[in-house]
Scaffold this motif. Structure first.
Motif, PDB file in Angstrom:
ATOM      1  N   PHE A 290      44.787  43.699  46.857  1.00 31.75           N
ATOM      2  CA  PHE A 290      45.487  42.624  45.286  1.00 31.75           C
ATOM      3  C   PHE A 290      46.104  41.827  45.479  1.00 31.75           C
ATOM      4  CE2 PHE A 290      47.884  45.345  43.704  1.00 31.75           C
ATOM      5  CZ  PHE A 290      47.813  46.599  44.016  1.00 31.75           C
ATOM      6  N   VAL A 291      46.979  42.620  46.098  1.00 31.64           N
ATOM      7  CA  VAL A 291      47.723  41.601  46.605  1.00 31.64           C
ATOM      8  C   VAL A 291      48.564  40.576  46.793  1.00 31.64           C
ATOM      9  CG1 VAL A 291      50.480  41.925  47.598  1.00 31.64           C
ATOM     10  CG2 VAL A 291      49.571  44.342  46.488  1.00 31.64           C
ATOM     11  N   ASP A 292      47.446  40.780  47.919  1.00 29.67           N
ATOM     12  CA  ASP A 292      47.476  38.993  48.701  1.00 29.67           C
ATOM     13  C   ASP A 292      46.042  37.901  47.631  1.00 29.67           C
ATOM     14  OD1 ASP A 292      48.813  39.739  51.015  1.00 29.67           O
ATOM     15  OD2 ASP A 292      46.672  39.969  51.650  1.00 29.67           O
ATOM     16  N   ALA A 293      45.643  38.917  47.227  1.00 27.60           N
ATOM     17  CA  ALA A 293      44.891  38.219  45.761  1.00 27.60           C
ATOM     18  C   ALA A 293      46.026  37.568  45.011  1.00 27.60           C
ATOM     19  CB  ALA A 293      44.041  38.489  45.672  1.00 27.60           C
ATOM     20  N   THR A 294      47.042  38.289  43.947  1.00 23.74           N
ATOM     21  CA  THR A 294      48.250  38.324  42.828  1.00 23.74           C
ATOM     22  C   THR A 294      48.878  37.057  43.952  1.00 23.74           C
ATOM     23  OG1 THR A 294      47.494  40.156  42.940  1.00 23.74           O
ATOM     24  CG2 THR A 294      49.384  39.213  41.512  1.00 23.74           C
ATOM     25  N   LEU A 295      49.190  37.379  45.119  1.00 26.53           N
ATOM     26  CA  LEU A 295      50.591  36.279  45.543  1.00 26.53           C
ATOM     27  C   LEU A 295      49.981  35.543  45.893  1.00 26.53           C
ATOM     28  CD1 LEU A 295      52.666  39.140  46.374  1.00 26.53           C
ATOM     29  CD2 LEU A 295      52.762  38.169  44.381  1.00 26.53           C
ATOM     30  N   GLY A 296      48.742  35.123  46.772  1.00 26.91           N
ATOM     31  CA  GLY A 296      48.646  34.251  47.120  1.00 26.91           C
ATOM     32  C   GLY A 296      48.181  34.544  49.163  1.00 26.91           C
ATOM     33  N   ALA A 297      47.950  34.105  49.953  1.00 24.64           N
ATOM     34  CA  ALA A 297      48.304  33.844  51.370  1.00 24.64           C
ATOM     35  C   ALA A 297      47.684  33.358  52.385  1.00 24.64           C
ATOM     36  CB  ALA A 297      47.475  35.813  51.850  1.00 24.64           C
ATOM     37  N   SER A 298      47.507  33.115  53.343  1.00 29.82           N
ATOM     38  CA  SER A 298      47.446  32.159  54.310  1.00 29.82           C
ATOM     39  C   SER A 298      46.437  33.785  55.167  1.00 29.82           C
ATOM     40  CB  SER A 298      47.938  31.711  55.070  1.00 29.82           C
ATOM     41  OG  SER A 298      47.092  30.764  56.511  1.00 29.82           O
ATOM     42  N   LEU A 312      44.369  31.514  49.803  1.00 28.56           N
ATOM     43  CA  LEU A 312      43.954  31.842  48.763  1.00 28.56           C
ATOM     44  C   LEU A 312      45.009  31.549  48.132  1.00 28.56           C
ATOM     45  CD1 LEU A 312      43.221  35.907  50.250  1.00 28.56           C
ATOM     46  CD2 LEU A 312      41.780  33.636  48.909  1.00 28.56           C
ATOM     47  N   ASP A 313      44.860  30.692  47.298  1.00 27.88           N
ATOM     48  CA  ASP A 313      45.706  30.929  45.818  1.00 27.88           C
ATOM     49  C   ASP A 313      47.023  31.511  45.420  1.00 27.88           C
ATOM     50  OD1 ASP A 313      45.525  27.661  47.033  1.00 27.88           O
ATOM     51  OD2 ASP A 313      43.624  27.575  45.404  1.00 27.88           O
ATOM     52  N   PRO A 314      47.320  31.933  44.964  1.00 26.09           N
ATOM     53  CA  PRO A 314      47.465  33.067  43.881  1.00 26.09           C
ATOM     54  C   PRO A 314      46.740  33.124  42.639  1.00 26.09           C
ATOM     55  CG  PRO A 314      49.746  30.924  44.283  1.00 26.09           C
ATOM     56  CD  PRO A 314      48.833  31.425  45.085  1.00 26.09           C
ATOM     57  N   GLY A 315      46.364  34.198  42.858  1.00 25.67           N
ATOM     58  CA  GLY A 315      45.678  34.505  40.809  1.00 25.67           C
ATOM     59  C   GLY A 315      44.530  34.527  41.958  1.00 25.67           C
ATOM     60  N   THR A 316      44.190  34.532  42.496  1.00 27.81           N
ATOM     61  CA  THR A 316      42.642  33.840  43.597  1.00 27.81           C
ATOM     62  C   THR A 316      41.584  35.379  43.258  1.00 27.81           C
ATOM     63  OG1 THR A 316      42.541  33.186  45.167  1.00 27.81           O
ATOM     64  CG2 THR A 316      41.089  34.761  45.654  1.00 27.81           C
ATOM     65  N   GLN A 317      40.369  35.352  42.106  1.00 26.90           N
ATOM     66  CA  GLN A 317      39.944  36.520  41.552  1.00 26.90           C
ATOM     67  C   GLN A 317      38.580  36.797  42.749  1.00 26.90           C
ATOM     68  OE1 GLN A 317      40.578  37.143  38.594  1.00 26.90           O
ATOM     69  NE2 GLN A 317      42.074  36.292  38.735  1.00 26.90           N
ATOM     70  N   GLY A 318      38.413  38.334  42.849  1.00 24.41           N
ATOM     71  CA  GLY A 318      37.560  38.481  43.204  1.00 24.41           C
ATOM     72  C   GLY A 318      35.806  37.923  42.962  1.00 24.41           C
TER      73      GLY A 318
END
Length: 389
Positions: A290-298, A312-318
């Protein structure tokens, strides 16, 4: 039972010219030919019926008598016609030199592999080998890109000692005494309609016209033996589980130099460890914290062509679905390819240390970490439906 009108049989008008009659007969002969319709008595009857009609209508004198007197006028000189026994299958095939431009043999020898038997150029029948079925297991990568497989197949092959003749040497052949080398025997019976003549395969030589006095010691006269052959199979990209491919002439060899059967290849898919196929699309379940989903990641994800990196854009939802265009399976014999669909799943840790727990307790009170009602109510299948619509 009354006969059908010859013009109706060929589907031409009474005033049709000779070339139109020939063309109509050729069409009927191809449609109802015995080699194209094996063991079909109805097709054979229609084949003979068309031959009788052509035999009369292609002859100016017989055609004139038929036009004046109908079937009664055509009987003289036709010898009874269809059902009367004057015209048998050999007589019919003799017409092909005129109608199909050949030398008198069946035109279907080059068009069809035949059923259990086919005619040779001499009018005799040769046997056809049986079809062979094998299974080929393919990985998802092989399915996506196409592959050439070399498979060792255990099957009937041409005898290596006699080259498929079945004879010990060339002097072991002799003309069949039963049929006189014709490969067929004729029987004539008297009926109320006149003499009826039938032709059947010679029971002594099985239609070959020759017999063997000294058989090959390896194949015992069959002309085939058990052996192994390495066959190269080119499998196109995009095949799927249960699909069947066919290779003409790669099946079991036929006895005594006949036509080999076909090789039928049944495709089986090997399940991929992380990718799932859905038609021409590829599905991949991506698990992120949920950290990567919240902050965004490659993040790097597997594809059938290797690795690919997605953002992954910041705030990506499950449950969000990301698309990798053109990373799916191609359609068979087409340039169109499917996509890879990446479903984002939020991974939640089950074990936390004290420091991590304290940090999460503080974040728990933050308004930004409280879920907004109704944001994640759609199921994965609903989102998939929206994607394809």
């Amino acid at each position: 039972m009354s006969k059908r009108d010859y013009y109706d049989i060929l589907g031409v008008s009474k005033g049709a010219p000779a070339d139109e009659i020939k063309k109509a007969y050729r069409k009927q002969a191809i449609k109802f030919h015995p080699d194209k319709n094996p063991d079909d008595k109805s097709a054979e009857d229609k084949f003979k019926e068309a031959a009788e009609a052509y035999e009369v209508l292609s002859n100016p004198e017989k055609k004139q008598r038929y036009d004046q007197f109908g079937h009664a006028g055509s009987q003289s000189g036709f010898g009874g016609g269809y059902g009367g026994g004057g015209m048998n299958m050999e007589d019919i095939f003799s017409q092909f030199g005129d109608v199909f431009g050949g030398g008198g043999g069946s035109p279907f020898d080059s068009f069809f592999g035949g059923g259990g038997q086919s005619r040779s150029s001499g009018g005799r029948r040769v046997q056809k080998g049986t079809n062979l079925r094998i299974k080929v297991k393919l990985t998802l990568e092989e399915i996506a890109n196409g592959v050439e497989k070399k498979i060792k197949v255990n099957k009937q092959i041409v005898c290596t000692t006699c080259d498929g003749t079945g004879a010990k040497d060339k002097n072991s052949f002799s003309t069949c005494k039963t049929c006189g080398g014709q490969g067929a025997v004729r029987r004539v019976t008297n009926t109320i309609l006149g003499q009826m003549q039938t032709t059947s395969t010679c029971p002594t030589c099985n239609g070959e016209g020759t017999t063997i006095s000294s058989k090959c010691n390896t194949c015992h006269g069959d002309g085939v033996m058990r052996g192994e052959e390495t066959i190269s199979i080119n499998i196109p990209a995009g095949v799927s589980e249960g699909m069947q491919l066919s290779m003409s002439g790669k099946g079991n060899a036929a006895p005594r130099g006949g036509v080999p059967g076909d090789l039928i290849i049944l495709v089986e898919e090997i399940l991929h460890e992380s990718l799932k196929r859905e038609g021409i699309n590829i599905i991949y379940d991506l698990h992120v914290s949920f950290v990567d989903a919240t902050l965004g990641a490659s993040i790097e994800v597997p594809t059938i062509d290797g690795k690919a990196r997605i953002k992954l854009d910041p705030g990506t939802q499950g449950g969000k679905i990301l698309r990798l265009k053109g990373k799916g399976i191609p359609e068979v014999n087409s340039y169109h390819k499917g996509d890879q669909l990446v479903q984002v799943n939020i991974w939640t840790p089950k074990i936390l240390n004290n420091e991590e727990r304290e940090l999460l307790e503080k974040l728990k009170e933050s308004q930004n970490f409280k879920p907004s009602p109704g944001k994640n109510e759609k199921s994965f299948f609903d989102r998939m439906k929206e994607y394809f619509e």
